[in-house]
Scaffold this motif. Structure first.
Motif, PDB file in Angstrom:
ATOM      1  N   LEU A  78       1.041  -1.149   0.207  1.00 23.99           N
ATOM      2  CA  LEU A  78       0.427   0.081  -0.251  1.00 23.99           C
ATOM      3  C   LEU A  78       0.797   1.694  -0.019  1.00 23.99           C
ATOM      4  N   VAL A  79       0.440   2.154   0.009  1.00 23.35           N
ATOM      5  CA  VAL A  79       0.966   3.814  -0.888  1.00 23.35           C
ATOM      6  C   VAL A  79       0.250   4.426  -0.009  1.00 23.35           C
ATOM      7  N   VAL A  80       0.180   5.480   0.752  1.00 19.30           N
ATOM      8  CA  VAL A  80      -0.350   6.599   1.540  1.00 19.30           C
ATOM      9  C   VAL A  80       0.561   7.973   0.757  1.00 19.30           C
ATOM     10  N   ALA A  81      -0.251   8.625   0.579  1.00 23.94           N
ATOM     11  CA  ALA A  81       0.337   9.375  -0.497  1.00 23.94           C
ATOM     12  C   ALA A  81      -0.377  11.155  -0.260  1.00 23.94           C
ATOM     13  N   SER A  82       0.834  12.032  -0.777  1.00 20.96           N
ATOM     14  CA  SER A  82      -0.350  13.455  -0.300  1.00 20.96           C
ATOM     15  C   SER A  82      -0.777  13.817  -2.011  1.00 20.96           C
ATOM     16  N   LYS A  83      -2.616  14.206  -1.486  1.00 19.76           N
ATOM     17  CA  LYS A  83      -2.884  14.200  -2.595  1.00 19.76           C
ATOM     18  C   LYS A  83      -2.424  15.445  -3.937  1.00 19.76           C
ATOM     19  N   LEU A  84      -1.229  15.080  -4.308  1.00 15.76           N
ATOM     20  CA  LEU A  84      -0.848  15.784  -5.804  1.00 15.76           C
ATOM     21  C   LEU A  84      -0.219  15.336  -6.832  1.00 15.76           C
ATOM     22  N   GLY A  85      -0.435  16.403  -7.704  1.00 10.29           N
ATOM     23  CA  GLY A  85       0.220  15.747  -9.072  1.00 10.29           C
ATOM     24  C   GLY A  85      -0.202  14.261  -9.518  1.00 10.29           C
ATOM     25  N   GLY A  86       0.791  13.573 -10.082  1.00 12.26           N
ATOM     26  CA  GLY A  86       0.610  12.074 -10.363  1.00 12.26           C
ATOM     27  C   GLY A  86       0.027  11.294  -9.030  1.00 12.26           C
ATOM     28  N   HIS A  87      -0.023  11.465  -7.706  1.00 17.23           N
ATOM     29  CA  HIS A  87      -0.267  10.965  -6.179  1.00 17.23           C
ATOM     30  C   HIS A  87      -1.685  10.135  -6.696  1.00 17.23           C
ATOM     31  N   VAL A  88      -2.085  11.299  -7.294  1.00 21.35           N
ATOM     32  CA  VAL A  88      -3.403  10.852  -6.574  1.00 21.35           C
ATOM     33  C   VAL A  88      -4.227  10.433  -8.121  1.00 21.35           C
ATOM     34  N   GLU A  89      -3.126  10.268  -9.305  1.00 22.87           N
ATOM     35  CA  GLU A  89      -3.862   9.780 -10.890  1.00 22.87           C
ATOM     36  C   GLU A  89      -3.341   8.189 -10.581  1.00 22.87           C
ATOM     37  N   LEU A  90      -2.264   7.482  -9.678  1.00 22.52           N
ATOM     38  CA  LEU A  90      -0.981   6.513  -9.780  1.00 22.52           C
ATOM     39  C   LEU A  90      -2.388   5.876  -8.299  1.00 22.52           C
ATOM     40  N   LEU A  91      -3.298   6.959  -6.856  1.00 22.23           N
ATOM     41  CA  LEU A  91      -4.047   5.816  -5.838  1.00 22.23           C
ATOM     42  C   LEU A  91      -4.808   5.728  -6.951  1.00 22.23           C
ATOM     43  N   ARG A  92      -6.151   5.852  -7.722  1.00 24.20           N
ATOM     44  CA  ARG A  92      -6.742   5.905  -7.964  1.00 24.20           C
ATOM     45  C   ARG A  92      -7.451   4.457  -7.178  1.00 24.20           C
ATOM     46  N   GLY A  93      -8.880   4.875  -6.197  1.00 21.84           N
ATOM     47  CA  GLY A  93      -9.381   3.598  -6.307  1.00 21.84           C
ATOM     48  C   GLY A  93      -8.925   3.157  -4.828  1.00 21.84           C
ATOM     49  N   LEU A  94      -7.230   4.106  -4.147  1.00 19.54           N
ATOM     50  CA  LEU A  94      -6.836   3.732  -2.943  1.00 19.54           C
ATOM     51  C   LEU A  94      -7.636   5.104  -2.691  1.00 19.54           C
ATOM     52  N   GLU A  95      -8.244   6.430  -2.652  1.00 23.51           N
ATOM     53  CA  GLU A  95      -7.823   7.820  -2.482  1.00 23.51           C
ATOM     54  C   GLU A  95      -8.260   8.062  -0.875  1.00 23.51           C
ATOM     55  N   SER A 103      -4.144   0.701  13.569  1.00 25.58           N
ATOM     56  CA  SER A 103      -4.917   0.017  14.174  1.00 25.58           C
ATOM     57  C   SER A 103      -6.515  -0.958  14.154  1.00 25.58           C
ATOM     58  N   GLU A 104      -6.587  -0.517  12.450  1.00 32.23           N
ATOM     59  CA  GLU A 104      -8.069  -1.811  12.488  1.00 32.23           C
ATOM     60  C   GLU A 104      -7.555  -3.126  11.661  1.00 32.23           C
ATOM     61  N   PRO A 105      -7.491  -4.092  12.727  1.00 28.12           N
ATOM     62  CA  PRO A 105      -6.857  -5.620  11.918  1.00 28.12           C
ATOM     63  C   PRO A 105      -7.894  -5.398  10.389  1.00 28.12           C
ATOM     64  N   GLY A 106      -7.293  -5.873   9.687  1.00 19.65           N
ATOM     65  CA  GLY A 106      -7.768  -6.283   8.146  1.00 19.65           C
ATOM     66  C   GLY A 106      -7.521  -5.337   6.947  1.00 19.65           C
ATOM     67  N   LEU A 107      -8.237  -4.148   7.543  1.00 22.45           N
ATOM     68  CA  LEU A 107      -7.766  -2.632   6.300  1.00 22.45           C
ATOM     69  C   LEU A 107      -6.806  -2.607   5.702  1.00 22.45           C
ATOM     70  N   GLY A 108      -6.061  -2.654   5.720  1.00 22.68           N
ATOM     71  CA  GLY A 108      -4.544  -3.395   5.312  1.00 22.68           C
ATOM     72  C   GLY A 108      -4.753  -3.723   4.107  1.00 22.68           C
ATOM     73  N   ARG A 109      -5.387  -4.948   4.685  1.00 21.00           N
ATOM     74  CA  ARG A 109      -5.668  -6.414   3.763  1.00 21.00           C
ATOM     75  C   ARG A 109      -6.560  -6.284   2.670  1.00 21.00           C
ATOM     76  N   GLU A 110      -8.083  -5.322   2.958  1.00 23.47           N
ATOM     77  CA  GLU A 110      -8.457  -5.030   2.094  1.00 23.47           C
ATOM     78  C   GLU A 110      -8.403  -3.742   0.955  1.00 23.47           C
ATOM     79  N   LEU A 111      -7.399  -2.876   1.535  1.00 29.04           N
ATOM     80  CA  LEU A 111      -6.604  -2.184   0.621  1.00 29.04           C
ATOM     81  C   LEU A 111      -6.737  -2.465  -0.127  1.00 29.04           C
ATOM     82  N   ALA A 112      -5.415  -3.561   0.040  1.00 29.97           N
ATOM     83  CA  ALA A 112      -4.479  -4.074  -0.881  1.00 29.97           C
ATOM     84  C   ALA A 112      -4.720  -4.601  -2.249  1.00 29.97           C
ATOM     85  N   LEU A 113      -6.089  -4.802  -1.798  1.00 32.52           N
ATOM     86  CA  LEU A 113      -6.841  -5.586  -3.023  1.00 32.52           C
ATOM     87  C   LEU A 113      -7.223  -4.144  -4.470  1.00 32.52           C
TER      88      LEU A 113
END
Length: 185
Positions: free
Chosen positions: A103-120, A141-151
């Motif tokens: 997973l990637v957490v990114a600032s809402k700027l430039g190409g980050h927004v396009e690359l994280l489409r679906g992971l807003e 802290s939220e069990p399973g959140l990372g696994r869910e987002l990784a899909l």
């Protein structure tokens, strides 16, 4: 499972926003870690200020990586953070993280927004430290959140597949040029 190992891979210079990442990470529980990889000599005053701001016991500065070492580092992390405060085009580190299934957490700027489409939900306003801290805290802290987002991690073409695709485009172009040349005879 919660995410417990976060990282940053890239230049350690002010416009990359690492100061905001450290400020956010100082609010995290002590059992999580943040590994920072990048040259410690490009902006030594900035690095000194980052070290001074680092109050969390899990923040570690590792220095620059050799390109061949990036996949192993990404495999060890659970989430990459790209906190830039300037408009990135298409950061290779994000694409490498996705290729590693991270997973990637990114600032809402430039190409980050396009690359994280679906992971807003993993995008944050670049100067909003509390928003960044909130996203990191949820992942830690939220069990399973990372696994869910990784899909929703986009599939990244391997270098071999990309090369084959480009080769096919060139073959088609050569074929069409040959056809046009044959018709003009």
């Amino acid at each position: 499972e919660v995410l417990d190992r976060f990282g940053y891979v890239g230049s350690i210079v002010p416009h990359k926003g690492i100061h905001n990442l450290i400020e956010a990470f100082n609010q995290m529980p002590p059992e999580v870690s943040l590994d920072l990889y990048g040259s410690l000599g490009d902006a030594p005053e900035y690095v000194r200020s980052l070290r001074a701001k680092s109050r969390h016991p899990g923040i570690r500065f590792h220095g620059e990586l050799e390109p061949a070492d990036v996949p192993a580092v990404l495999a060890d992390l659970r989430c990459l953070v790209a906190p830039s405060i300037w408009r990135e085009n298409a950061p290779l580190s994000i694409q490498e993280a996705f290729a590693a299934g991270r997973l990637v957490v990114a600032s809402k700027l430039g190409g980050h927004v396009e690359l994280l489409r679906g992971l807003e939900s993993l995008l944050f306003d670049p100067e909003d430290v509390s928003q960044l801290a909130g996203i990191l805290m949820r992942l830690a802290s939220e069990p399973g959140l990372g696994r869910e987002l990784a899909l929703s991690i986009p599939k990244i073409q391997t270098l071999e597949d990309h090369t084959q695709s480009l080769f096919g485009i060139y073959q088609e172009a050569v074929y069409r040029a040959d056809q046009r040349a044959a018709k003009s005879l």
